[in-house]
Design an enzyme around this catalytic site. Structure first.
Site, short mmCIF file in Angstrom:
data_model
loop_
_atom_site.label_atom_id
_atom_site.label_comp_id
_atom_site.label_asym_id
_atom_site.label_seq_id
_atom_site.Cartn_x
_atom_site.Cartn_y
_atom_site.Cartn_z
N LYS A 73 0.81 -1.22 0.00
CA LYS A 73 0.00 0.00 0.00
C LYS A 73 0.85 1.28 0.00
CE LYS A 73 -4.04 -2.19 2.10
NZ LYS A 73 -5.06 -2.18 3.13
N GLU A 85 -7.87 13.01 -1.40
CA GLU A 85 -7.54 13.56 -0.07
C GLU A 85 -7.42 12.43 0.95
OE1 GLU A 85 -10.36 16.11 1.88
OE2 GLU A 85 -8.90 16.66 3.42
N GLY A 136 -0.74 1.47 12.73
CA GLY A 136 -0.18 1.06 11.45
C GLY A 136 -1.01 1.61 10.30
N ALA A 138 -3.63 0.47 8.66
CA ALA A 138 -5.10 0.40 8.73
C ALA A 138 -5.64 1.49 9.66
CB ALA A 138 -5.53 -0.98 9.21
N GLY A 244 -14.08 -7.57 10.98
CA GLY A 244 -13.85 -6.67 9.86
C GLY A 244 -14.33 -7.16 8.51
P1 NDP Z 1 0.51 -2.81 10.18
O1 NDP Z 1 1.58 -3.85 10.11
O2 NDP Z 1 0.66 -1.55 9.38
O3 NDP Z 1 0.34 -2.32 11.72
C1 NDP Z 1 0.27 -3.28 12.72
C2 NDP Z 1 -0.15 -2.62 14.04
O4 NDP Z 1 -0.40 -3.65 14.98
C3 NDP Z 1 0.88 -1.69 14.66
O5 NDP Z 1 0.22 -0.63 15.32
C4 NDP Z 1 1.56 -2.62 15.68
O6 NDP Z 1 2.13 -1.94 16.78
C5 NDP Z 1 0.39 -3.42 16.16
N1 NDP Z 1 0.72 -4.73 16.74
C6 NDP Z 1 1.20 -5.82 16.08
N2 NDP Z 1 1.33 -6.86 16.94
C7 NDP Z 1 0.92 -6.40 18.16
C8 NDP Z 1 0.80 -7.01 19.45
N3 NDP Z 1 1.16 -8.29 19.65
N4 NDP Z 1 0.34 -6.25 20.48
C9 NDP Z 1 -0.02 -4.96 20.27
N5 NDP Z 1 0.07 -4.34 19.07
C10 NDP Z 1 0.53 -5.06 18.03
O7 NDP Z 1 -0.85 -3.58 9.84
P2 NDP Z 1 -2.16 -2.97 9.18
O8 NDP Z 1 -2.43 -1.67 9.83
O9 NDP Z 1 -2.06 -3.00 7.70
O10 NDP Z 1 -3.28 -4.06 9.58
C11 NDP Z 1 -3.80 -4.13 10.90
C12 NDP Z 1 -4.98 -5.09 10.93
O11 NDP Z 1 -6.06 -4.58 10.15
C13 NDP Z 1 -4.69 -6.49 10.38
O12 NDP Z 1 -5.32 -7.44 11.20
C14 NDP Z 1 -5.35 -6.46 9.01
O13 NDP Z 1 -5.74 -7.76 8.61
C15 NDP Z 1 -6.56 -5.59 9.30
N6 NDP Z 1 -7.11 -4.95 8.10
C16 NDP Z 1 -8.41 -5.25 7.75
C17 NDP Z 1 -8.99 -4.69 6.64
C18 NDP Z 1 -10.40 -5.05 6.30
O14 NDP Z 1 -10.87 -4.67 5.20
N7 NDP Z 1 -11.13 -5.74 7.16
C19 NDP Z 1 -8.26 -3.73 5.78
C20 NDP Z 1 -6.92 -3.46 6.25
C21 NDP Z 1 -6.38 -4.06 7.35
P3 NDP Z 1 3.63 -1.31 16.70
O15 NDP Z 1 3.49 -0.01 16.00
O16 NDP Z 1 4.00 -1.16 18.11
O17 NDP Z 1 4.47 -2.31 15.95
#
Ligand code: NDP
Length: 275
Positions: A73, A85, A136, A138, A244
């Site tokens: 992405k 935007e 992250g 999302a 989701g």
């Molecule tokens: P990213 O890799 O960009 O971000 C991951 C996030 O999760 C970070 O904030 C990270 O924290 C945190 N994290 C990971 N492991 C842990 C843990 N064990 N304890 C606490 N925090 C944790 O992922 P995305 O933002 O792309 O995706 C996030 C979720 O959203 C996924 O489950 C994805 O499947 C879902 N999603 C669903 C969609 C839908 O259409 N339903 C669309 C897009 C995403 P840190 O910053 O500290 O590493």
């Protein structure tokens, strides 16, 4: 009876790595059947270091548009010649449209979340207390659409506090939001959105139990056949839960609308069974 189409269908793909598991072809092919749109939609596996080449090759063979999923992405954002935007605010692109030399980027993930919450789940967001867990891609994509709904307060909590603070600073112009550490969260929230990837590995962010009450909606962006660990935990503290899947359906419908100018009826797809 429908007449057979004399032209080749317009071609779309979802690009990712891995991508074979993606539900996007099922959704978009279903939307096309429902709306009578003549299109073909497939998965496209791009090498981890080959996203731009894969997109250019797809354009060269007449591709009209693409959805973009993990881990591309940010690459998609960098490749675009025009950005909406909401894509600019998200810093990430999940929908590409190709028009002449232009590569136009949008981000429909946050729209999908808000539509699923408000229309499908019937949840009010205006004047509510909302917690977004995670910072992250999302979470980032969700912030502008959520803040546009004018919540009373939006709090971002993340394991890495610096990322939560950065997002709170970047989005402060759009509404009332602040960053918090997990342990410093106080009071209950109306809506709690798990935008971490912790559920994928069956882990639970260390959230205080007092954030849940019986009218809280605990929403996990992840979807699965069974309730996620976050949903199970929230339910055990009295909250209502939702995963989701509806967000996925609604972000796909918004992408379909951007490409085709026709809005599919999403309700038949919310059940997850073939329609
Ligand atoms: P990213 O890799 O960009 O971000 C991951 C996030 O999760 C970070 O904030 C990270 O924290 C945190 N994290 C990971 N492991 C842990 C843990 N064990 N304890 C606490 N925090 C944790 O992922 P995305 O933002 O792309 O995706 C996030 C979720 O959203 C996924 O489950 C994805 O499947 C879902 N999603 C669903 C969609 C839908 O259409 N339903 C669309 C897009 C995403 P840190 O910053 O500290 O590493």
């Amino acid at each position: 009876m429908n007449q057979p189409h004399s032209q080749q269908p317009d071609r779309y793909v979802v690009i990712g790595n891995p991508v074979a598991h993606s539900k996007s072809p099922w959704l978009h092919q279903g939307f096309a059947r429902q709306t009578g749109e003549h299109l073909d939609y497939q998965t496209l596996l791009a090498p981890l270091d080959g996203f731009n080449t894969a997109v250019q090759q797809f354009i060269a063979t007449g591709g009209k548009g693409a959805n973009v999923t993990v881990p591309f992405k940010l690459d998609a954002y960098a490749l675009c010649t025009q950005l909406s935007e909401r894509a600019r605010a998200a810093g990430a692109v999940n929908t590409l449209s190709f028009s002449g030399q232009e590569i136009i980027g949008d981000n429909t993930d946050g729209h999908g979340l808000v539509t699923d919450l408000q229309r499908n789940a019937g949840v009010e967001l205006k004047n509510q207390r909302i917690l977004v867990v995670g910072a992250g891609g999302a979470a980032r994509g969700a912030l502008l659409p959520l803040l546009t709904c004018a919540p009373a307060e939006l709090v971002i909590a993340n394991r890495s506090m610096d990322k939560a603070r950065l997002l709170a600073d970047q989005f402060s112009q759009y509404g009332n939001l602040r960053a918090s550490e997990f342990t410093r969260l106080q009071g209950s929230f109306d809506v709690i959105i798990n935008a971490t990837s912790a559920s994928i590995s069956a882990q639970m962010p260390p959230l205080p139990v007092a954030i849940f009450n019986q009218s809280t909606l605990a929403y996990d962006m992840m979807y699965a056949d069974q309730p996620t660990i976050f949903m199970q935990h929230a339910a055990s503290h009295g909250a209502n839960t939702r995963d989701g899947w509806g967000m996925l359906v609604e972000q796909a419908a918004e992408a379909f609308y951007l490409w085709r100018g026709v809005r599919p009826e999403t309700s038949p797809f919310l059940q997850r069974n073939p329609v």
